[in-house]
Design an enzyme around this catalytic site. Structure first.
Site, PDB file in Angstrom:
ATOM      1  N   THR A   1     167.205  10.918  31.140  1.00  0.00           N
ATOM      2  CA  THR A   1     168.001  11.898  31.896  1.00  0.00           C
ATOM      3  C   THR A   1     169.255  11.206  32.405  1.00  0.00           C
ATOM      4  OG1 THR A   1     165.968  12.996  32.552  1.00  0.00           O
ATOM      5  CG2 THR A   1     167.941  13.481  33.856  1.00  0.00           C
TER       6      THR A   1
ATOM      7  N   PHE B   1     161.716  17.450  28.680  1.00  0.00           N
ATOM      8  CA  PHE B   1     161.314  18.335  29.780  1.00  0.00           C
ATOM      9  C   PHE B   1     159.828  18.222  30.106  1.00  0.00           C
ATOM     10  CE2 PHE B   1     165.124  20.276  27.955  1.00  0.00           C
ATOM     11  CZ  PHE B   1     165.902  20.471  29.099  1.00  0.00           C
TER      12      PHE B   1
ATOM     13  N   LEU C   1     169.641  18.056  34.271  1.00  0.00           N
ATOM     14  CA  LEU C   1     169.738  17.875  35.727  1.00  0.00           C
ATOM     15  C   LEU C   1     169.534  19.215  36.430  1.00  0.00           C
ATOM     16  CD1 LEU C   1     172.806  15.473  36.258  1.00  0.00           C
ATOM     17  CD2 LEU C   1     170.386  14.911  36.240  1.00  0.00           C
TER      18      LEU C   1
ATOM     19  N   LEU D   1     163.816  23.570  39.584  1.00  0.00           N
ATOM     20  CA  LEU D   1     162.372  23.464  39.813  1.00  0.00           C
ATOM     21  C   LEU D   1     162.093  22.929  41.221  1.00  0.00           C
ATOM     22  CD1 LEU D   1     161.282  22.014  36.342  1.00  0.00           C
ATOM     23  CD2 LEU D   1     160.628  24.242  37.282  1.00  0.00           C
TER      24      LEU D   1
ATOM     25  N   GLY E   1     157.042  14.926  44.610  1.00  0.00           N
ATOM     26  CA  GLY E   1     157.201  13.496  44.360  1.00  0.00           C
ATOM     27  C   GLY E   1     157.554  13.317  42.905  1.00  0.00           C
TER      28      GLY E   1
ATOM     29  N   CYS F   1     161.544  11.646  39.224  1.00  0.00           N
ATOM     30  CA  CYS F   1     162.779  12.292  38.749  1.00  0.00           C
ATOM     31  C   CYS F   1     163.438  13.321  39.657  1.00  0.00           C
ATOM     32  CB  CYS F   1     162.526  12.906  37.387  1.00  0.00           C
ATOM     33  SG  CYS F   1     162.129  11.644  36.164  1.00  0.00           S
TER      34      CYS F   1
ATOM     35  N   LYS G   1     150.962  13.777  41.876  1.00  0.00           N
ATOM     36  CA  LYS G   1     150.326  15.024  41.445  1.00  0.00           C
ATOM     37  C   LYS G   1     149.046  14.630  40.722  1.00  0.00           C
ATOM     38  CE  LYS G   1     152.043  17.003  37.673  1.00  0.00           C
ATOM     39  NZ  LYS G   1     152.903  17.447  36.541  1.00  0.00           N
TER      40      LYS G   1
ATOM     41  N   ARG H   1     147.156  20.688  50.080  1.00  0.00           N
ATOM     42  CA  ARG H   1     147.246  21.033  48.660  1.00  0.00           C
ATOM     43  C   ARG H   1     146.397  22.236  48.259  1.00  0.00           C
ATOM     44  NH1 ARG H   1     151.232  18.836  45.293  1.00  0.00           N
ATOM     45  NH2 ARG H   1     151.384  16.615  45.601  1.00  0.00           N
TER      46      ARG H   1
HETATM   47  P1  NAD Z   1     159.734   4.331  32.807  1.00  0.00           P
HETATM   48  O1  NAD Z   1     160.270   3.456  33.879  1.00  0.00           O
HETATM   49  O2  NAD Z   1     158.283   4.693  32.816  1.00  0.00           O
HETATM   50  O3  NAD Z   1     160.016   3.649  31.378  1.00  0.00           O
HETATM   51  C1  NAD Z   1     161.229   3.085  31.015  1.00  0.00           C
HETATM   52  C2  NAD Z   1     160.939   1.815  30.233  1.00  0.00           C
HETATM   53  O4  NAD Z   1     162.160   1.326  29.674  1.00  0.00           O
HETATM   54  C3  NAD Z   1     160.389   0.663  31.083  1.00  0.00           C
HETATM   55  O5  NAD Z   1     159.113   0.294  30.595  1.00  0.00           O
HETATM   56  C4  NAD Z   1     161.418  -0.470  30.936  1.00  0.00           C
HETATM   57  O6  NAD Z   1     160.832  -1.751  30.876  1.00  0.00           O
HETATM   58  C5  NAD Z   1     162.074  -0.111  29.621  1.00  0.00           C
HETATM   59  N1  NAD Z   1     163.419  -0.650  29.436  1.00  0.00           N
HETATM   60  C6  NAD Z   1     164.504  -0.531  30.248  1.00  0.00           C
HETATM   61  N2  NAD Z   1     165.579  -1.098  29.694  1.00  0.00           N
HETATM   62  C7  NAD Z   1     165.194  -1.629  28.508  1.00  0.00           C
HETATM   63  C8  NAD Z   1     165.866  -2.334  27.484  1.00  0.00           C
HETATM   64  N3  NAD Z   1     167.175  -2.575  27.544  1.00  0.00           N
HETATM   65  N4  NAD Z   1     165.136  -2.729  26.419  1.00  0.00           N
HETATM   66  C9  NAD Z   1     163.814  -2.463  26.324  1.00  0.00           C
HETATM   67  N5  NAD Z   1     163.131  -1.762  27.258  1.00  0.00           N
HETATM   68  C10 NAD Z   1     163.811  -1.347  28.340  1.00  0.00           C
HETATM   69  O7  NAD Z   1     160.623   5.629  32.791  1.00  0.00           O
HETATM   70  P2  NAD Z   1     160.199   7.098  32.306  1.00  0.00           P
HETATM   71  O8  NAD Z   1     159.424   7.794  33.360  1.00  0.00           O
HETATM   72  O9  NAD Z   1     159.646   7.014  30.929  1.00  0.00           O
HETATM   73  O10 NAD Z   1     161.627   7.798  32.259  1.00  0.00           O
HETATM   74  C11 NAD Z   1     162.580   7.422  31.298  1.00  0.00           C
HETATM   75  C12 NAD Z   1     163.720   8.413  31.355  1.00  0.00           C
HETATM   76  O11 NAD Z   1     163.236   9.726  31.039  1.00  0.00           O
HETATM   77  C13 NAD Z   1     164.393   8.526  32.716  1.00  0.00           C
HETATM   78  O12 NAD Z   1     165.757   8.783  32.525  1.00  0.00           O
HETATM   79  C14 NAD Z   1     163.744   9.753  33.332  1.00  0.00           C
HETATM   80  O13 NAD Z   1     164.594  10.411  34.247  1.00  0.00           O
HETATM   81  C15 NAD Z   1     163.538  10.636  32.101  1.00  0.00           C
HETATM   82  N6  NAD Z   1     162.426  11.600  32.193  1.00  0.00           N
HETATM   83  C16 NAD Z   1     161.247  11.210  32.761  1.00  0.00           C
HETATM   84  C17 NAD Z   1     160.178  12.125  32.781  1.00  0.00           C
HETATM   85  C18 NAD Z   1     158.849  11.768  33.405  1.00  0.00           C
HETATM   86  O14 NAD Z   1     158.016  12.640  33.524  1.00  0.00           O
HETATM   87  N7  NAD Z   1     158.606  10.528  33.786  1.00  0.00           N
HETATM   88  C19 NAD Z   1     160.321  13.380  32.195  1.00  0.00           C
HETATM   89  C20 NAD Z   1     161.537  13.711  31.611  1.00  0.00           C
HETATM   90  C21 NAD Z   1     162.581  12.809  31.607  1.00  0.00           C
HETATM   91  C1  UGA Z   2     159.155  17.358  36.470  1.00  0.00           C
HETATM   92  C2  UGA Z   2     159.506  18.613  35.676  1.00  0.00           C
HETATM   93  O1  UGA Z   2     158.474  19.585  35.877  1.00  0.00           O
HETATM   94  C3  UGA Z   2     159.646  18.304  34.200  1.00  0.00           C
HETATM   95  O2  UGA Z   2     160.055  19.473  33.492  1.00  0.00           O
HETATM   96  C4  UGA Z   2     160.676  17.194  34.015  1.00  0.00           C
HETATM   97  O3  UGA Z   2     160.779  16.836  32.655  1.00  0.00           O
HETATM   98  C5  UGA Z   2     160.272  15.979  34.825  1.00  0.00           C
HETATM   99  O4  UGA Z   2     160.131  16.358  36.218  1.00  0.00           O
HETATM  100  C6  UGA Z   2     161.282  14.876  34.798  1.00  0.00           C
HETATM  101  O5  UGA Z   2     162.418  15.087  34.467  1.00  0.00           O
HETATM  102  O6  UGA Z   2     160.840  13.802  35.178  1.00  0.00           O
HETATM  103  P1  UGA Z   2     156.968  15.961  36.952  1.00  0.00           P
HETATM  104  O7  UGA Z   2     157.807  15.317  38.000  1.00  0.00           O
HETATM  105  O8  UGA Z   2     156.223  15.093  36.015  1.00  0.00           O
HETATM  106  O9  UGA Z   2     157.879  16.907  36.041  1.00  0.00           O
HETATM  107  O10 UGA Z   2     155.895  16.902  37.630  1.00  0.00           O
HETATM  108  P2  UGA Z   2     155.936  18.380  38.253  1.00  0.00           P
HETATM  109  O11 UGA Z   2     154.785  19.128  37.763  1.00  0.00           O
HETATM  110  O12 UGA Z   2     157.265  19.009  38.091  1.00  0.00           O
HETATM  111  O13 UGA Z   2     155.696  18.083  39.789  1.00  0.00           O
HETATM  112  C7  UGA Z   2     156.660  17.441  40.589  1.00  0.00           C
HETATM  113  C8  UGA Z   2     156.209  17.455  42.036  1.00  0.00           C
HETATM  114  O14 UGA Z   2     156.273  18.762  42.576  1.00  0.00           O
HETATM  115  C9  UGA Z   2     154.771  16.982  42.256  1.00  0.00           C
HETATM  116  O15 UGA Z   2     154.712  16.185  43.399  1.00  0.00           O
HETATM  117  C10 UGA Z   2     154.008  18.272  42.433  1.00  0.00           C
HETATM  118  O16 UGA Z   2     152.834  18.122  43.181  1.00  0.00           O
HETATM  119  C11 UGA Z   2     155.036  19.101  43.176  1.00  0.00           C
HETATM  120  N1  UGA Z   2     154.821  20.569  43.039  1.00  0.00           N
HETATM  121  C12 UGA Z   2     154.890  21.139  41.812  1.00  0.00           C
HETATM  122  C13 UGA Z   2     154.574  21.322  44.171  1.00  0.00           C
HETATM  123  O17 UGA Z   2     154.516  20.805  45.307  1.00  0.00           O
HETATM  124  N2  UGA Z   2     154.405  22.681  44.027  1.00  0.00           N
HETATM  125  C14 UGA Z   2     154.469  23.287  42.813  1.00  0.00           C
HETATM  126  O18 UGA Z   2     154.307  24.538  42.762  1.00  0.00           O
HETATM  127  C15 UGA Z   2     154.713  22.507  41.682  1.00  0.00           C
END
Ligand code: NAD
Ligand code: UGA
Length: 473
Positions: free
Chosen positions: A137, A173, A228, A234, A280, A283, A346, A452
């Site tokens: 992102t 997403f 974003l 959400l 929490g 993101c 969560k 919750r």
């Molecule tokens: P994360 O921290 O779990 O994983 C990222 C990984 O990238 C780490 O393990 C880190 O060591 C590695 N890394 C960083 N720089 C590097 C490099 N130069 N070479 C090799 N490895 C490298 O992060 P995440 O939760 O997977 O999120 C990644 C991206 O996706 C973020 O931008 C986040 O906003 C987005 N995103 C996350 C979620 C989610 O649910 N976690 C959902 C949608 C989008």
């Molecule tokens: C969220 C979005 O739902 C994803 O679409 C997105 O890709 C992701 O962020 C991201 O960009 O990282 P995530 O953070 O994994 O996903 O989990 P959610 O299910 O969205 O919950 C986020 C937080 O909101 C949790 O703490 C959850 O308990 C809370 N929540 C969710 C509430 O308090 N009430 C609700 O009705 C729903």
């Protein structure tokens, strides 16, 4: 320009919550594509390669089964970049993009250090024509930066045939705990870009399991900004219902009833209207603050204030819950034993990043309580790491904080002799507890705080337990 690009080799940089599961699902549906996931975190890579699938670094329902099918078939995890970048037709950047902690924009702007490092490495090692896909992102217009680095990091005597790049935005997403289902059945696949051959190549991968009608195309900037915006919308729903929970507490309205009634309007919809201890996860907060930063930078202060209030309400909700617990416990929690049920942000994940449980636990500790923390998927090192991170070392040496909590995996053991239990995560197993047993284990007068909606008030009322549910007076 190349007309039809057939992708045979993919590389993904970043083996985290997005990179790992996303590549696993692509590998599962595309056995003809070879996928290498690279991460410089060796410990994480070792865990992805562990024979014992219970040791995967990420807990996601359904992930183990997919990994057992595809790992070392057409999905490989490595910490060694080797020739993988050079050999790839398509590279996903799936690295972390946290908030900057220092310098310009600290506290709000995205730290693009890791994204930039990837771009530099790809620029250096890429060979031939390579499609670079933004999966992380990113702030709107980051593709411009990536393209600039890709096109300007090698000697000018290298020609376009030897090395050239196209950049696409393909935000993810998925939501944690439901990642596999989200990846298998996405609401949409968003591809932003300019080069039609590259767009088609990425689309072809998804068409192996996603209907064409769900794949949408936009320009690069709309794609980056849509991600974003989706997170901001959400999170805004959660802050909206949480603000109403406070109003319910002073008016006698029931927040669950209000949420249900409001959500039945098709234009509003019933999902994402559950009140709780605040959102929490890694993101929502960072993405909204990033939006706030971009708006302020562009002089759109009113827009920045609007979105910032979503984050402010979220922090306020956590403080409000902590204050409510203290006031219900007769204004004094010094040396009282309180059990925290659930430390992840969560259910169905082992992720604790930005979990509301961190701030609430820390505030209770700071006020003198003794905590017992339990969670089905978290380990005590993780709890320590999170409490340490928000601790102000000058005020409280970490050793002092460590003395104020202990971890207990077993839920029933965790409530023994506690004055109060506090539900902060909606784990399914918390909905099926043996309350007859729990009520005999706690110290009297005992309290249950449910943020919750996992407990049944009527059932608990018969058991001589004092009770507060979020939204109650
Ligand atoms: P994360 O921290 O779990 O994983 C990222 C990984 O990238 C780490 O393990 C880190 O060591 C590695 N890394 C960083 N720089 C590097 C490099 N130069 N070479 C090799 N490895 C490298 O992060 P995440 O939760 O997977 O999120 C990644 C991206 O996706 C973020 O931008 C986040 O906003 C987005 N995103 C996350 C979620 C989610 O649910 N976690 C959902 C949608 C989008
Ligand atoms: C969220 C979005 O739902 C994803 O679409 C997105 O890709 C992701 O962020 C991201 O960009 O990282 P995530 O953070 O994994 O996903 O989990 P959610 O299910 O969205 O919950 C986020 C937080 O909101 C949790 O703490 C959850 O308990 C809370 N929540 C969710 C509430 O308090 N009430 C609700 O009705 C729903």
């Amino acid at each position: 320009m190349v007309n039809h690009i057939k992708i045979k080799n993919i590389c993904c940089i970043g083996a985290g919550y997005v990179g790992g599961p996303t590549m696993a699902v692509i590998a599962d549906h595309c056995p003809h594509i070879n996928i290498v996931v690279i991460d410089h975190n060796k410990k994480r890579i070792n865990a992805w390669n562990d024979e014992n699938l219970d040791k995967l670094p990420i807990f996601e329902p359904g992930l183990k089964e997919i990994i057992s099918r595809v790992r070392n078939r057409n999905l490989f995890f490595t910490s060694n970049t080797g020739d993988h970048i050079k050999n790839s037709d398509m590279i996903f950047i799936s690295v972390n993009t946290p908030i900057k902690t220092k310098g310009l924009g600290a506290g709000q702007a995205s730290n693009l250090y890791w994204v930039e490092s990837c771009a530099r490495e790809i620029a250096l090692k890429g060979k031939g024509f390579t499609i670079v896909v933004e999966k992380s992102t990113l702030p709107v217009r980051t593709a411009e930066t990536i393209k600039h680095i890709l096109d300007n990091s090698t000697n000018s005597n290298i020609n376009q045939v030897e090395k050239s790049f196209s950049v696409l935005s393909n935000p993810e997403f998925l939501s944690e705990g439901n990642a596999i289902n989200d990846l298998e059945n996405p609401d949409r696949i968003l591809i932003g870009g300019e080069d039609n051959s590259s767009i088609k190549a990425l689309e072809e991968i998804y068409l192996n399991w996603v209907p064409k009608s769900k794949i949408i195309h936009t320009n690069l900037w709309s794609s980056e900004l849509s991600k974003l915006t989706a997170n901001a919308f959400l999170a805004q729903r959660i802050s909206s219902i949480n603000s109403i929970s406070a109003l319910c507490e002073t008016t006698g309205a029931n927040v669950m009833e209000v949420s249900h009634a409001v959500g039945l309007d098709k234009r509003i919809g019933s999902e994402f209207l559950n009140p709780g201890p605040g959102f929490g996860g890694s993101c929502f907060k960072k993405d909204i603050l990033n939006l706030v930063y971009i708006c302020r930078f562009l002089g759109l202060d009113e827009v920045a204030d609007y979105w910032e209030s979503v984050v402010l309400i979220n922090s306020w909700q956590q403080k409000r819950i902590y204050s409510k617990i203290v006031s219900k416990l007769y204004g004094n929690i010094l040396n009282k034993q309180l059990t925290i049920l659930g430390f992840t942000f969560k259910s169905n994940t082992n992720d604790t990043r930005e979990s509301p449980a961190i701030q609430i636990s820390y505030d209770l500790i700071s006020e003198g309580a003794q905590l017992v923390i339990t969670d089905p998927k978290v380990n005590p090192q993780q709890v320590r790491f999170e409490l340490n991170r928000i601790n102000n070392i000058q005020e409280n040496p970490i050793e002092e904080i460590d003395k104020k909590w202990k971890f207990e995996r077993d839920t029933y053991k965790s409530v023994k002799d506690s004055d109060a239990i506090i539900f902060l995560t909606d784990w399914e197993e918390y909905r099926h507890l043996n309350w007859e047993e729990i009520s005999t284990l706690m110290r009297l007068p005992s309290w249950v705080f449910d943020t919750r909606n996992v407990t049944n008030k009527n059932k608990l009322a018969q058991l001589n337990l004092n009770y507060w549910k979020l939204g109650d007076c």
